[in-house]
Design a protein around this motif. Structure first.
Motif, PDB file in Angstrom:
ATOM      1  N   ILE A 250       0.911  -1.136   0.153  1.00 44.85           N
ATOM      2  CA  ILE A 250      -0.054  -0.079   0.068  1.00 44.85           C
ATOM      3  C   ILE A 250       0.826   1.300   0.062  1.00 44.85           C
ATOM      4  CG2 ILE A 250      -1.619   1.447   1.246  1.00 44.85           C
ATOM      5  CD1 ILE A 250      -2.535  -1.394   2.514  1.00 44.85           C
ATOM      6  N   LEU A 251       0.633   2.333  -0.857  1.00 47.18           N
ATOM      7  CA  LEU A 251       1.362   3.351  -0.884  1.00 47.18           C
ATOM      8  C   LEU A 251       0.291   4.539  -0.329  1.00 47.18           C
ATOM      9  CD1 LEU A 251       4.000   4.433  -2.097  1.00 47.18           C
ATOM     10  CD2 LEU A 251       2.783   5.011  -4.424  1.00 47.18           C
ATOM     11  N   ALA A 252       1.078   5.079   0.465  1.00 50.42           N
ATOM     12  CA  ALA A 252       0.144   6.185   1.326  1.00 50.42           C
ATOM     13  C   ALA A 252       0.947   7.484   1.405  1.00 50.42           C
ATOM     14  CB  ALA A 252      -0.299   5.799   2.809  1.00 50.42           C
ATOM     15  N   ARG A 253       0.218   8.619   1.256  1.00 55.69           N
ATOM     16  CA  ARG A 253       0.897  10.047   1.057  1.00 55.69           C
ATOM     17  C   ARG A 253       0.372  11.060   2.196  1.00 55.69           C
ATOM     18  NH1 ARG A 253       0.409  15.918  -0.229  1.00 55.69           N
ATOM     19  NH2 ARG A 253       2.555  16.278  -0.345  1.00 55.69           N
ATOM     20  N   ASN A 254       1.457  11.365   3.155  1.00 56.52           N
ATOM     21  CA  ASN A 254       0.664  11.919   4.489  1.00 56.52           C
ATOM     22  C   ASN A 254       1.342  13.542   4.188  1.00 56.52           C
ATOM     23  OD1 ASN A 254       3.360  11.841   5.105  1.00 56.52           O
ATOM     24  ND2 ASN A 254       2.838  12.018   7.230  1.00 56.52           N
ATOM     25  N   GLN A 255       0.429  14.536   4.503  1.00 52.77           N
ATOM     26  CA  GLN A 255       0.902  15.864   4.669  1.00 52.77           C
ATOM     27  C   GLN A 255       0.500  16.413   6.026  1.00 52.77           C
ATOM     28  OE1 GLN A 255      -1.173  18.312   1.391  1.00 52.77           O
ATOM     29  NE2 GLN A 255      -1.475  19.854   2.831  1.00 52.77           N
TER      30      GLN A 255
ATOM     31  N   GLY B 299       5.354  16.682   2.255  1.00 56.12           N
ATOM     32  CA  GLY B 299       4.736  15.673   3.089  1.00 56.12           C
ATOM     33  C   GLY B 299       5.826  14.243   2.558  1.00 56.12           C
ATOM     34  N   ASP B 300       5.345  13.291   2.990  1.00 54.69           N
ATOM     35  CA  ASP B 300       6.008  11.993   2.744  1.00 54.69           C
ATOM     36  C   ASP B 300       5.107  10.972   2.107  1.00 54.69           C
ATOM     37  OD1 ASP B 300       8.122  13.297   4.184  1.00 54.69           O
ATOM     38  OD2 ASP B 300       7.780  12.305   6.200  1.00 54.69           O
ATOM     39  N   THR B 301       5.704  10.076   1.418  1.00 52.54           N
ATOM     40  CA  THR B 301       5.112   9.054   0.856  1.00 52.54           C
ATOM     41  C   THR B 301       5.663   7.641   1.489  1.00 52.54           C
ATOM     42  OG1 THR B 301       4.784  10.035  -1.368  1.00 52.54           O
ATOM     43  CG2 THR B 301       4.622   7.605  -1.355  1.00 52.54           C
ATOM     44  N   LEU B 302       4.730   7.068   2.039  1.00 57.20           N
ATOM     45  CA  LEU B 302       5.248   5.784   3.185  1.00 57.20           C
ATOM     46  C   LEU B 302       4.669   4.478   2.066  1.00 57.20           C
ATOM     47  CD1 LEU B 302       5.005   8.156   4.904  1.00 57.20           C
ATOM     48  CD2 LEU B 302       4.809   6.142   6.596  1.00 57.20           C
ATOM     49  N   LEU B 303       5.563   3.491   2.070  1.00 60.23           N
ATOM     50  CA  LEU B 303       5.023   2.111   1.608  1.00 60.23           C
ATOM     51  C   LEU B 303       4.799   1.282   2.651  1.00 60.23           C
ATOM     52  CD1 LEU B 303       5.036   0.589  -1.055  1.00 60.23           C
ATOM     53  CD2 LEU B 303       7.319  -0.112  -0.847  1.00 60.23           C
ATOM     54  N   PHE B 304       3.670   0.412   2.566  1.00 57.29           N
ATOM     55  CA  PHE B 304       3.440  -0.558   3.796  1.00 57.29           C
ATOM     56  C   PHE B 304       2.997  -1.860   3.276  1.00 57.29           C
ATOM     57  CE2 PHE B 304       1.979   3.632   5.438  1.00 57.29           C
ATOM     58  CZ  PHE B 304       2.273   3.532   6.779  1.00 57.29           C
ATOM     59  N   ASP B 305       3.385  -2.803   3.824  1.00 56.69           N
ATOM     60  CA  ASP B 305       3.266  -4.222   3.642  1.00 56.69           C
ATOM     61  C   ASP B 305       1.591  -4.361   3.854  1.00 56.69           C
ATOM     62  OD1 ASP B 305       2.551  -7.031   4.899  1.00 56.69           O
ATOM     63  OD2 ASP B 305       4.365  -7.404   3.446  1.00 56.69           O
ATOM     64  N   ALA B 306       0.822  -4.821   2.739  1.00 52.59           N
ATOM     65  CA  ALA B 306      -0.634  -4.728   3.099  1.00 52.59           C
ATOM     66  C   ALA B 306      -0.948  -6.018   3.923  1.00 52.59           C
ATOM     67  CB  ALA B 306      -1.489  -5.004   1.645  1.00 52.59           C
ATOM     68  N   GLU B 307      -0.231  -6.966   4.117  1.00 48.20           N
ATOM     69  CA  GLU B 307      -0.795  -8.147   4.854  1.00 48.20           C
ATOM     70  C   GLU B 307      -0.383  -7.687   6.420  1.00 48.20           C
ATOM     71  OE1 GLU B 307       0.057 -13.026   5.477  1.00 48.20           O
ATOM     72  OE2 GLU B 307       0.961 -11.743   3.991  1.00 48.20           O
TER      73      GLU B 307
ATOM     74  N   THR C 201       8.228  14.070  -0.773  1.00 52.80           N
ATOM     75  CA  THR C 201       7.542  13.699  -2.037  1.00 52.80           C
ATOM     76  C   THR C 201       6.195  14.220  -2.041  1.00 52.80           C
ATOM     77  OG1 THR C 201       6.977  11.646  -0.708  1.00 52.80           O
ATOM     78  CG2 THR C 201       8.885  11.556  -2.042  1.00 52.80           C
ATOM     79  N   PHE C 202       5.671  14.188  -3.247  1.00 49.95           N
ATOM     80  CA  PHE C 202       4.193  14.697  -3.670  1.00 49.95           C
ATOM     81  C   PHE C 202       3.253  13.587  -3.862  1.00 49.95           C
ATOM     82  CE2 PHE C 202       1.465  16.912  -6.851  1.00 49.95           C
ATOM     83  CZ  PHE C 202       0.768  17.660  -5.840  1.00 49.95           C
ATOM     84  N   ASN C 203       3.440  12.682  -4.804  1.00 52.24           N
ATOM     85  CA  ASN C 203       2.660  11.745  -5.074  1.00 52.24           C
ATOM     86  C   ASN C 203       3.146  10.341  -5.703  1.00 52.24           C
ATOM     87  OD1 ASN C 203      -0.069  10.509  -6.050  1.00 52.24           O
ATOM     88  ND2 ASN C 203      -0.353  12.298  -7.329  1.00 52.24           N
ATOM     89  N   GLY C 204       2.469   9.107  -5.763  1.00 47.10           N
ATOM     90  CA  GLY C 204       3.053   7.958  -6.294  1.00 47.10           C
ATOM     91  C   GLY C 204       1.992   7.394  -7.014  1.00 47.10           C
ATOM     92  N   THR C 205       2.541   6.440  -7.706  1.00 43.81           N
ATOM     93  CA  THR C 205       1.532   5.307  -8.409  1.00 43.81           C
ATOM     94  C   THR C 205       2.435   4.274  -9.013  1.00 43.81           C
ATOM     95  OG1 THR C 205      -0.026   5.361 -10.365  1.00 43.81           O
ATOM     96  CG2 THR C 205       2.201   6.229 -10.822  1.00 43.81           C
TER      97      THR C 205
ATOM     98  N   ALA D 126       6.323   4.716  -9.287  1.00 43.00           N
ATOM     99  CA  ALA D 126       7.028   5.996  -9.596  1.00 43.00           C
ATOM    100  C   ALA D 126       6.564   6.756  -8.325  1.00 43.00           C
ATOM    101  CB  ALA D 126       6.672   6.747 -10.758  1.00 43.00           C
ATOM    102  N   CYS D 127       7.521   7.613  -7.767  1.00 38.63           N
ATOM    103  CA  CYS D 127       7.116   8.629  -6.620  1.00 38.63           C
ATOM    104  C   CYS D 127       7.875   9.924  -7.046  1.00 38.63           C
ATOM    105  CB  CYS D 127       7.787   7.972  -5.284  1.00 38.63           C
ATOM    106  SG  CYS D 127       7.201   8.927  -3.914  1.00 38.63           S
ATOM    107  N   THR D 128       6.889  10.891  -7.156  1.00 39.17           N
ATOM    108  CA  THR D 128       7.394  12.396  -7.476  1.00 39.17           C
ATOM    109  C   THR D 128       8.019  13.191  -6.191  1.00 39.17           C
ATOM    110  OG1 THR D 128       5.545  13.393  -7.399  1.00 39.17           O
ATOM    111  CG2 THR D 128       6.112  12.246  -9.468  1.00 39.17           C
TER     112      THR D 128
END
Length: 204
Positions: free
Chosen positions: A104-109, A117-125, A136-140, A149-151
């Protein structure tokens, strides 16, 4: 279709016009302006609703909760309480689920910091934090989910191995914030547009 109304998300069967499930959240404190995000996985089998620092994942066909995660700065924890709790630790504005539903990719502000803000990568399980990408600003995700890709705020694009969170390449060329980007050609190319008034195509 997934709809947000007041303090709950409602999943509807559009073919029969029937409500499938309702996901309640705790009452938001007065004078708070929570941000929420709704969406579906690429295959349409998983739906999600996020409210600031909480995320609920559900089976899109039945509305059954698959997992609920309360995000924190150093990781996440599964939560089972109903309704889902509200916290104003940060504003979680963007959520993405990998095509294989493994991360899961989540972006917080943080409040008052504009676009920063920061973009965080989580293990979904497990809900645990894999990696954090600052300023960072966004990710997909790419169509096959192997690369994201994370900008960054300075116009740099990070290409990241989605399972490990490892940065494999940095794409530099834009001189201002990237406001739109997408993978094309099956993920072999990345198209970006920036506030520097340029559009670029990258070989990923």
């Amino acid at each position: 279709v997934l709809v947000w109304f007041e303090n709950e998300a409602v999943l509807w069967d559009t073919q029969h016009g029937k409500e499938i499930a309702t996901i309640p959240f705790a009452t938001v404190p007065e004078n708070s302006w929570p941000r929420h995000d709704l969406g579906f996985s690429n295959d349409g089998k998983l739906a999600w609703v996020g409210l600031d620092s909480c995320l609920a994942l559900m089976d899109a066909a039945t509305g059954k909760i698959v997992s609920q995660i309360a995000f924190e700065a150093q990781g996440g924890d599964f939560i089972t309480e109903h309704p889902l709790p509200y916290t104003s630790m940060a504003e979680w504005t963007i959520f993405r689920i990998s095509p294989d539903k493994s991360t899961i990719l989540a972006r917080n502000q943080e409040s008052g910091e504009g676009f920063h803000g920061d973009t965080l990568l989580f293990d979904a399980e497990s809900g645990k934090l894999i990696e954090r990408y600052e300023q960072t600003f966004n990710g997909t995700y790419s169509p096959d989910g192997t690369i994201m890709a994370c900008t960054k705020d300075d116009g740099t694009v990070l290409l990241i191995e989605s399972r490990s969170g490892r940065i494999v390449r940095e794409l530099r060329g834009h001189t201002d914030l990237i406001d739109s980007f997408m993978f094309i050609s099956g993920g072999r190319r990345l198209l970006t547009s920036s506030l520097d008034e340029s559009v670029r195509m990258w070989d990923t």
